[in-house]
Write a protein that holds these residues in place. Structure first.
Motif, PDB file in Angstrom:
ATOM      1  N   PRO A 179      11.818 -10.247   4.949  1.00  0.00           N
ATOM      2  CA  PRO A 179      10.462 -10.039   5.485  1.00  0.00           C
ATOM      3  C   PRO A 179      10.142  -8.600   5.880  1.00  0.00           C
ATOM      4  N   THR A 180      11.119  -7.709   5.949  1.00  0.00           N
ATOM      5  CA  THR A 180      10.789  -6.333   6.305  1.00  0.00           C
ATOM      6  C   THR A 180      11.142  -5.381   5.170  1.00  0.00           C
ATOM      7  N   GLY A 181      11.076  -5.863   3.962  1.00  0.00           N
ATOM      8  CA  GLY A 181      11.332  -4.993   2.823  1.00  0.00           C
ATOM      9  C   GLY A 181      12.815  -4.833   2.568  1.00  0.00           C
TER      10      GLY A 181
ATOM     11  N   GLY B 199      14.168  -2.144   5.095  1.00  0.00           N
ATOM     12  CA  GLY B 199      13.531  -2.124   6.413  1.00  0.00           C
ATOM     13  C   GLY B 199      14.439  -2.715   7.466  1.00  0.00           C
TER      14      GLY B 199
ATOM     15  N   GLY C 229      10.513  -1.126   2.605  1.00  0.00           N
ATOM     16  CA  GLY C 229      10.614  -1.221   4.059  1.00  0.00           C
ATOM     17  C   GLY C 229       9.900  -0.036   4.669  1.00  0.00           C
TER      18      GLY C 229
ATOM     19  N   PHE D 284       3.080  -7.856  -8.101  1.00  0.00           N
ATOM     20  CA  PHE D 284       2.780  -8.385  -6.773  1.00  0.00           C
ATOM     21  C   PHE D 284       3.571  -9.669  -6.496  1.00  0.00           C
ATOM     22  N   CYS D 285       3.768 -10.484  -7.534  1.00  0.00           N
ATOM     23  CA  CYS D 285       4.547 -11.709  -7.347  1.00  0.00           C
ATOM     24  C   CYS D 285       5.980 -11.367  -6.922  1.00  0.00           C
TER      25      CYS D 285
ATOM     26  N   ILE E 170       5.966 -10.284  -3.344  1.00  0.00           N
ATOM     27  CA  ILE E 170       5.819 -11.388  -2.394  1.00  0.00           C
ATOM     28  C   ILE E 170       7.141 -12.161  -2.289  1.00  0.00           C
TER      29      ILE E 170
ATOM     30  N   LEU F  71       9.526 -10.223  -0.219  1.00  0.00           N
ATOM     31  CA  LEU F  71       9.194 -10.247   1.206  1.00  0.00           C
ATOM     32  C   LEU F  71       9.461 -11.617   1.835  1.00  0.00           C
ATOM     33  N   ILE F  72       9.362 -12.667   1.031  1.00  0.00           N
ATOM     34  CA  ILE F  72       9.684 -13.987   1.588  1.00  0.00           C
ATOM     35  C   ILE F  72      11.177 -14.036   1.950  1.00  0.00           C
TER      36      ILE F  72
ATOM     37  N   ILE G 117       6.062  -0.539   1.278  1.00  0.00           N
ATOM     38  CA  ILE G 117       6.315  -1.829   1.912  1.00  0.00           C
ATOM     39  C   ILE G 117       7.539  -2.500   1.276  1.00  0.00           C
TER      40      ILE G 117
END
Lengths: 301, 319, 374
Positions: free
Chosen positions: A289-291, A294, A243, A278-279, A282, A285-286, A240
């Protein structure tokens, strides 16, 4: 500085494994838009099958180390690849036309099934690879002693990623895979046998995951029946991050995740390591949004 | 609410009312588990089923609710049931804050973000964030709930408490689905582009679904904390979120009866397979695959409203 | 409709599930047969099965056969509470288990309210026996006990800079906290205190960070799989620092994972394993275990479950009663110096095992666990 470099190498080695598993996720996702939650368990099977083959065929000592490893890799790739194809036939193909999430449930069911089957077959105790198969040599790199195997793990995943990328981009079959990924209906009209393409994808993806399992077994010397769950999750995160559906993206995501984890552990907190990773995910991705690699596409429903 | 559903509900209520007379403590406790998971899955259903947002970190909201109750009842000595709305509120606030920046992510990207969120919450709890959560040990000594002066402790007593809440939830969520809000969510799920084109503020509706689902999960957390009297981070791990996800999809996303049936299956089946000893989860996994393969839309899929000629006629007449 | 279906299903299963003759004495075993701790649960089952078999071969208890009823707690509190409810409805007189402290805690009240004796075998959290539950016992020692022994062992080594590493589990964190508190009280220099993530394969990032703190000794309070990997990867790094560990490391798989070279010199705390007891009971038990399963017991906790079983059956035989109050009275007041599988067995009024159980073990170059002199 020395510690930084050392941690960077640590992270890359772990990330190399994530990347190999992530390649399988991303290939399957690219064609079917399916998150194959059982992929992590196929990875575990790679580790277990490798061990069984290694001990039952008594490869150790009979042929050279390189030949033994090459043989193992090929056999594990073949076996886990076939498992992947069977899995797709049994658990995913009947669900191809139904809502996307239905297949996710089937995948989770398959994951539980595979994991527990392994426990029943081998027992719940940790399984250990025989010692001394691979040479424990360290090479000097930027003034650091780095175990040769760590470098080989990273190289192996880079080579496989490159091979996969070339296969998908340059060959005729690869073109068919890409066509099926873009539009299955249109691909079918062009005379592409989509079922064959899907089977092929489920042969290659799990085969790579199986090799990753074998590498983990060879390098770390132990496998356990639940390890696919954690590695699978990390690899999915990596896919992810890069992407999903994008082959170089899986590679970048895997290596980056490994490095983030290592540096997070080194400079922030070991206990919070996964939370830090994970932070970062996130936050990325903010912003994207598509990696990282991606494509920006509107979602097909 | 149509007649058949009402009758089924009535039959269900009647059966539930007499269940404690017929079942032993073990099966009642299994049903209590089913009830809790039904509540959680119904709350997830608002997010996942109704609004179509892939949320695989629902245990985070459940955890926020349970920990709110545990902290308030052990530190401030509030009666457990008083903390129910507060737990809901805390989970809702938490959801509003964390979901706002990521709500626009599409499908699988939202999935991984919610998984990450769930893990971050669990890791924070393990590491005793703010010195309030007791670390890996969790919190213990949560008092039993008291209803009208009566202390609830036995499985049979919890049974009525939990299932009363489930029935209330079913009623409210059924109303919600029929409401303007519910219809907007359906539109959003089926065709987000068209929904936005028709003037539905997608972000606001998605966020509202998230917050509502989270609030309900938080309240389920209160019941869980009260029932177990001890909570620890491991009770809210990734697998819990996965199970809830499973329940909703297996039962039939968006369908309230489906979700409840899903909860029954996901909780009761592993119990029923205890006879298989160590193979019980193997059988469970297999059954899940088979069920999904044969009922690809879920066991009791949502019946989409059909277009009927008489509706058209009625609409014409009304014009 | 659906609820009705579920209920009918439940009722049907219930009808088919309840059976059993009255001429047996039922002892429950609650163990993690599936999930992450499945290997521990399966070891527990092996020990209990063997002991029940032996007892029945000798005529059982009070002329009745012992029937062992096993329920899987899955290693998680919610499943465990269901397993406990299930055991209480099956007419067991006592329950052995379980492994994890949080899992045990979720079931304590259920057994207590049902008047069933519970003997935990691996739950070392201090508070379990501080609640005043009458029918709860454990054959394993407590974390504070181990903390004392651990701190003493560290000080005995003469280490100046001490690193403590745990794995965030309730057990390992608890032990690390206990040791840390004692060391701090004695003005010792704890240079590192952090947690790794269990179940991973690669701990080189943590080891690199540990190394930078330049400790004289690293005490890891977690479990054997991670300990094995730490030892192995430490060796690969070419770092020579002594490692110590707690009793969750007492498992022969440690040496298999780490390799003999890397494991050599590692020290850990543990109650003595059967092979180090020279009592005839322990020797005979070990021989019969090997005969039945072809290998020695893998986990000390499985053997401790066996100890729980022998203590309970001894109490039932001596009192000729399955009444929980009488069993308690016997275990607390009459059972003294009973030769168990892990040394002398006796319980105090809280239900804790009495006696200094912990000893220091060292791994020798052949990978054997060698009991160190006191």
């Amino acid at each position: 500085m020395e510690q930084f470099l050392q941690q960077l190498i640590n992270g890359l080695a772990v990330g190399g494994i994530y990347a190999l598993i992530a390649l399988g996720y991303t290939m399957v996702y690219g064609v079917l838009k399916l998150i194959n939650f059982a992929h992590g368990d196929l990875f575990t099977y790679g580790g277990y099958l490798g061990l069984t083959l290694l001990t039952s065929l008594a490869l150790q000592g009979r042929v050279g180390t390189a030949a033994a490893v090459a043989l193992l890799v090929l056999m594990v790739m073949g076996l886990v690849g076939v498992m992947g194809v069977v899995l797709e036939r049994a658990a995913y193909r009947p669900l191809r036309e139904s809502p996307r999430l239905s297949a996710v449930v089937s995948a989770l069911g398959a994951s539980i099934f595979l994991q527990n089957a392994l426990m029943l077959l081998y027992g719940a105790r940790v399984q250990v690879y025989p010692e001394g198969l691979l040479p424990q040599v360290a090479v000097s790199l930027f003034g650091l002693q780095v175990p040769l195997l760590r470098i080989l793990v990273v190289l192996a995943s880079v080579v496989m990623m490159a091979a996969l990328y070339l296969f998908v981009q340059k060959t005729k079959i690869g073109t068919a895979v890409r066509a099926a990924a873009i539009d299955q209906g249109a691909a079918r009209l062009m005379g592409i046998d989509v079922n064959k393409v899907v089977s092929l994808v489920f042969l290659i993806g799990p085969a790579l995951g199986g090799v990753a399992g074998l590498l983990v077994g060879l390098y770390y010397g132990q496998v356990n029946f639940t390890m696919g769950w954690i590695y699978g999750m990390k690899a999915f995160t990596a896919a992810i991050l890069g992407g999903i559906g994008n082959i170089p993206g899986a590679m970048v995501g895997g290596l980056l995740l490994g490095v983030i984890e290592a540096l997070g552990a080194a400079y922030l907190s070991i206990a919070w390591k996964d939370a830090i990773a994970f932070c970062v995910l996130i936050l990325i991705l903010i912003v994207r949004p598509t990696g990282l690699l991606g494509e920006r596409v509107a979602e097909k429903v | 609410m149509n007649v058949r559903l009402a009758l089924a509900l009535l039959a269900g209520v009647a059966l539930l009312a007499v269940a404690p007379l017929a079942l032993d403590a073990y099966w009642l406790d299994v049903l209590n588990s089913v009830g809790l998971y039904a509540l959680l899955a119904l709350s997830l259903n608002v997010i996942l089923g109704d609004a179509g947002l892939f949320n695989m970190g629902h245990a985070a909201f459940y955890a926020v609710g349970a920990y709110t109750t545990a902290i308030l009842s052990t530190q401030l000595h509030l009666p457990v049931l008083w903390t129910l709305p507060l737990a809901g509120l805390a989970a809702a606030l938490f959801a509003a804050v964390v979901a706002r920046p990521v709500i626009h992510l599409r499908g699988d990207y939202l999935l991984i973000v919610t998984i990450g969120m769930g893990e971050i919450v669990r890791i924070a709890l393990v590491n005793d964030v703010f010195g309030l959560t007791g670390g890996a040990n969790g919190l213990f000594g949560i008092p039993r709930p008291i209803v009208f002066g009566y202390k609830i402790r036995k499985p049979a007593e919890f049974f009525y408490l939990i299932w009363a809440f489930v029935l209330l939830t079913v009623f409210l969520f059924d109303r919600l689905e029929q409401s303007r809000f519910g219809r907007a969510l359906t539109y959003l799920r089926e065709d987000p582009v068209a929904a936005e084109g028709s003037g539905i503020n997608t972000t606001r509706y998605k966020l509202a679904a998230f917050v509502l689902g989270a609030a309900w999960a938080g309240m389920a957390g209160t019941l869980y904390a009260a029932k177990m009297t001890i909570i620890s981070p491991e009770s809210f791990n990734f697998w819990e979120s996965v199970q809830l996800f499973l329940i909703v999809i297996l039962g039939g996303a968006g369908s309230i009866p489906g979700v409840i049936l899903g909860a029954v299956l996901v909780i009761v089946l592993p119990e029923a397979f205890r006879g298989f000893a160590t193979a019980r989860l193997l059988v469970f996994g297999l059954v899940m695959m088979v069920m999904m393969v044969f009922r690809t839309q879920g066991l009791l899929p949502l019946k989409r409203p059909r277009f009927r000629e008489k509706d058209l006629a009625r609409a014409e007449a009304a014009r | 409709m659906n609820r009705a279906m579920g209920l009918a299903l439940a009722l049907g299963l219930l009808a088919s599930g309840s059976a059993g003759a009255a001429d047996t004495i039922k002892i429950g075993l609650m163990a993690p047969m599936t999930g992450s701790w499945a290997s521990e649960g399966q070891e527990m089952k092996r020990n209990i099965d063997l002991l029940a078999e032996q007892a029945n071969a000798k005529g059982g208890l009070d002329g009745k056969k012992i029937e062992v009823i096993i329920e899987d707690d899955g290693g998680d509190p919610r499943t465990a509470s269901l397993a406990a409810q299930r055991l209480t409805t099956k007419g067991v007189v006592a329950v052995i288990g379980t492994y994890g402290s949080a899992v045990t805690e979720a079931t304590q009240n259920i057994y207590d309210e049902a008047g069933i004796t519970q003997v935990a075998n691996g739950s070392t959290a201090v508070r379990l026996t501080e609640k005043g539950l009458k029918h709860f016992f454990r054959t394993c020692p407590r974390d504070d006990e181990q903390g004392k022994v651990g701190a003493a062992a560290i000080q005995k080594m003469g280490a100046k800079r001490i690193a403590l590493l745990h794995d965030s589990s309730a057990y390992a964190k608890g032990l690390a906290d206990e040791i840390n508190a004692i060391l701090k009280a004695n003005k010792q220099n704890v240079v590192f205190f952090d947690a790794l993530t269990p179940k991973e394969q690669d701990y080189s990032a943590i080891l690199t960070k540990l190394k930078a703190a330049t400790p004289d000794v690293v005490f890891f309070t977690g479990y054997y799989p991670e300990a094995g990997l730490l030892l192995k990867q430490k060796k690969q790094m070419g770092w020579n620092v002594p490692f110590m560990g707690g009793d969750a490391i007492n498992n022969p798989d440690l040496v298999k994972i780490a390799g003999k070279d890397a494991a050599a010199g590692f020290q850990f705390l543990s109650p003595p394993v059967p092979k180090d007891l020279d009592t005839p009971e322990a020797k005979a038990y070990l021989a019969s275990y090997k005969k039945k399963y072809g290998e020695e017991p893998g986990s000390i906790y499985g053997v401790l479950a066996g100890d729980g079983f022998t203590a309970v059956t001894k109490a039932i035989a001596a009192t000729k009663s399955t009444d929980a109050d009488k069993i308690r009275d016997y275990l607390v007041n009459k059972l003294k110096d009973f030769p168990g599988l892990t040394g002398k067995l006796a319980f105090n009024a809280k239900g804790d095992r009495v006696g200094e159980l912990y000893r220091v073990y060292k791994v020798d170059k052949n990978g054997e666990f060698v009991l160190q002199p006191k």
